[in-house]
Every structure is written in C-alpha cells, then in structure tokens.
Scaffold this motif. Structure first.
Motif, PDB file in Angstrom:
ATOM      1  N   SER A   6     -37.990  52.543  56.253  1.00 53.40           N
ATOM      2  CA  SER A   6     -38.291  51.873  54.983  1.00 53.40           C
ATOM      3  C   SER A   6     -39.077  50.579  55.165  1.00 53.40           C
ATOM      4  O   SER A   6     -39.522  49.983  54.178  1.00 53.40           O
ATOM      5  N   ILE A  42     -34.515  41.686  44.336  1.00 49.61           N
ATOM      6  CA  ILE A  42     -34.069  43.039  44.008  1.00 49.61           C
ATOM      7  C   ILE A  42     -34.464  44.025  45.097  1.00 49.61           C
ATOM      8  O   ILE A  42     -33.674  44.897  45.475  1.00 49.61           O
ATOM      9  N   VAL A  43     -35.671  43.885  45.619  1.00 47.94           N
ATOM     10  CA  VAL A  43     -36.143  44.806  46.657  1.00 47.94           C
ATOM     11  C   VAL A  43     -35.257  44.724  47.895  1.00 47.94           C
ATOM     12  O   VAL A  43     -34.885  45.749  48.491  1.00 47.94           O
ATOM     13  N   VAL A  45     -32.080  43.694  48.073  1.00 51.75           N
ATOM     14  CA  VAL A  45     -30.739  44.202  47.773  1.00 51.75           C
ATOM     15  C   VAL A  45     -30.757  45.728  47.707  1.00 51.75           C
ATOM     16  O   VAL A  45     -29.852  46.400  48.225  1.00 51.75           O
ATOM     17  N   VAL A  46     -31.780  46.303  47.073  1.00 52.27           N
ATOM     18  CA  VAL A  46     -31.887  47.761  46.996  1.00 52.27           C
ATOM     19  C   VAL A  46     -32.015  48.353  48.393  1.00 52.27           C
ATOM     20  O   VAL A  46     -31.398  49.374  48.709  1.00 52.27           O
ATOM     21  N   VAL A  49     -28.582  48.341  49.973  1.00 51.49           N
ATOM     22  CA  VAL A  49     -27.710  49.373  49.408  1.00 51.49           C
ATOM     23  C   VAL A  49     -28.099  50.749  49.941  1.00 51.49           C
ATOM     24  O   VAL A  49     -27.235  51.563  50.307  1.00 51.49           O
ATOM     25  N   ARG A  50     -29.400  51.020  50.016  1.00 53.19           N
ATOM     26  CA  ARG A  50     -29.862  52.322  50.510  1.00 53.19           C
ATOM     27  C   ARG A  50     -29.454  52.544  51.963  1.00 53.19           C
ATOM     28  O   ARG A  50     -29.097  53.665  52.342  1.00 53.19           O
ATOM     29  N   SER A  53     -25.103  52.341  51.870  1.00 52.01           N
ATOM     30  CA  SER A  53     -24.260  53.181  51.028  1.00 52.01           C
ATOM     31  C   SER A  53     -23.805  54.477  51.696  1.00 52.01           C
ATOM     32  O   SER A  53     -22.682  54.933  51.432  1.00 52.01           O
ATOM     33  N   CYS A 188     -25.726  38.656  48.001  1.00 45.73           N
ATOM     34  CA  CYS A 188     -25.483  40.105  47.876  1.00 45.73           C
ATOM     35  C   CYS A 188     -25.537  40.787  49.237  1.00 45.73           C
ATOM     36  O   CYS A 188     -24.695  41.643  49.544  1.00 45.73           O
TER      37      CYS A 188
END
Length: 206
Positions: A6, A42-43, A45-46, A49-50, A53, A188
C-alpha cells in the motif's frame, strides 16, 4: 495485511495532501487547508485499519498466525513516523515556503522532524528480532508509551478545541490545523497499535 503493497498509493496521497495544504495556506484558504490536513489524517488511519484489522478477526487467526506483536507494532510505528514527518514537512512548507508567518513555525517543524528521525532509528532497531529493542518486554514498554502518548494527545486536542485557537486570526491558524490533524492521526494510530498488541498477546497465551 502487509503495509508495503500500500505504500505507493499512501505516499502519493500524502504528498498530494501536503502540496494541497501548502497551496491553500499560501492563498489563505483556511477551509481548503483544513480539508487537506484532514485527508492526511484520514488516509493514515485508514491505512492502519486496513493493515491491522485482519489481526483482530478470529476468522483470520490461521492466516496471521506468523504475525508477532513486534511485526504489528513495527507496521503501525511506520505510519506514526510518517505522521510526524508529514507534519514537520508541512510546517516547513507553510511557514518557510509561503507568506504565512508565525515565529514558532520552524521550531515546531524541527521538533517534529527530530521525533520522526527518532522513530526511524527505533524502526531500524526493532527490524532485528535479536535487538534489545525487540524483546517482548521492550515491545510491551513501547505499547505502554503509545498509550501515554494517546492520552497526552487527547488532552492536548481537548484543550486546543476548547481554547478556540482553531479560529485564530494570527499566523498560527495553519499550525493549529496541523496540531489537530496530526494529533488525531497519531492518537488513533497509537490506539490501533495497542489493540493489535493486546489481541496478539492474548492469542499467544491461549
């Protein structure tokens, strides 16, 4: 899932957000500047999470059985390093590269750059599983520090929002946007790091 695949889109998006915030700040477009800072947060944190998770789901226990707390911590620490680095570069770009002026811009930028470099050193150390920084007790200490960091940032954000500084008419308005977005992202990321560590350590003690 691994962070490495990523990284191209992540770094590209972060670079675009940095350029967008610098241009918006230089034009004194505060709403657009805040939006670019929000995209940065946001980028990250996303991305966290990806990557984390799958570790949290019982259905994927077999697939991630080889993931250690050290591996998980290192991945999220990389994102935290990027958050500090991005904020440092944003401070430099805005307060040196535009007409926006605040006497402490370069100071905060330098402090954040030092923290980012300290994270680079830490990541280099824990890359070696035999390093003293990579022992289970050292990883546990790092997670406790992440918790303290999250609490300290949460308190700082509450003060920042409550003080009304986000609507400042002085040159620190862009800095306050960076404090809010960067602080939120790192808070976060710290909590995500703690969750992954907790899940993996509990799973290993069963």
């Amino acid at each position: 899932m691994p962070l490495r695949p990523s990284l191209p889109w992540l770094l590209t998006t972060l670079a675009a957000a940095l350029v967008a915030m610098t241009l918006a700040a230089g034009a004194i477009r505060k709403a657009e500047s805040a939006l670019a800072a929000a995209v940065f947060a946001i980028v990250l944190v996303v991305a966290a999470v990806r990557t984390n998770s799958p570790l949290w789901r019982r259905s994927s226990e077999t697939a991630v059985a080889d993931v250690t707390p050290r591996h998980a911590l290192r991945q999220t620490a990389q994102l935290i390093m990027l958050a500090y680095l991005w904020c440092a570069l944003a401070f430099y770009a805005i307060y040196i590269g535009t007409h926006v002026r605040w006497q402490h811009g370069w100071e905060y930028g330098s402090a954040l750059m030092l923290i980012a470099l300290a994270h680079v050193f830490y990541l280099w150390r824990i890359a070696d599983p035999n390093d003293s920084f990579a022992t289970p007790s050292a990883i546990a200490r790092a997670v406790r520090l992440a918790f303290l960091q999250a609490v300290a940032i949460a308190c700082g954000l509450i003060w920042l929002i409550g003080s009304g500084k986000l609507s400042s008419l002085k040159g620190d308005w862009a800095a306050n946007q960076l404090f809010l977005a960067g602080g939120f992202a790192i808070m976060c990321l710290s909590m995500i790091m703690i969750k992954s560590y907790t899940v993996l350590t509990e799973r290993r003690t069963r």
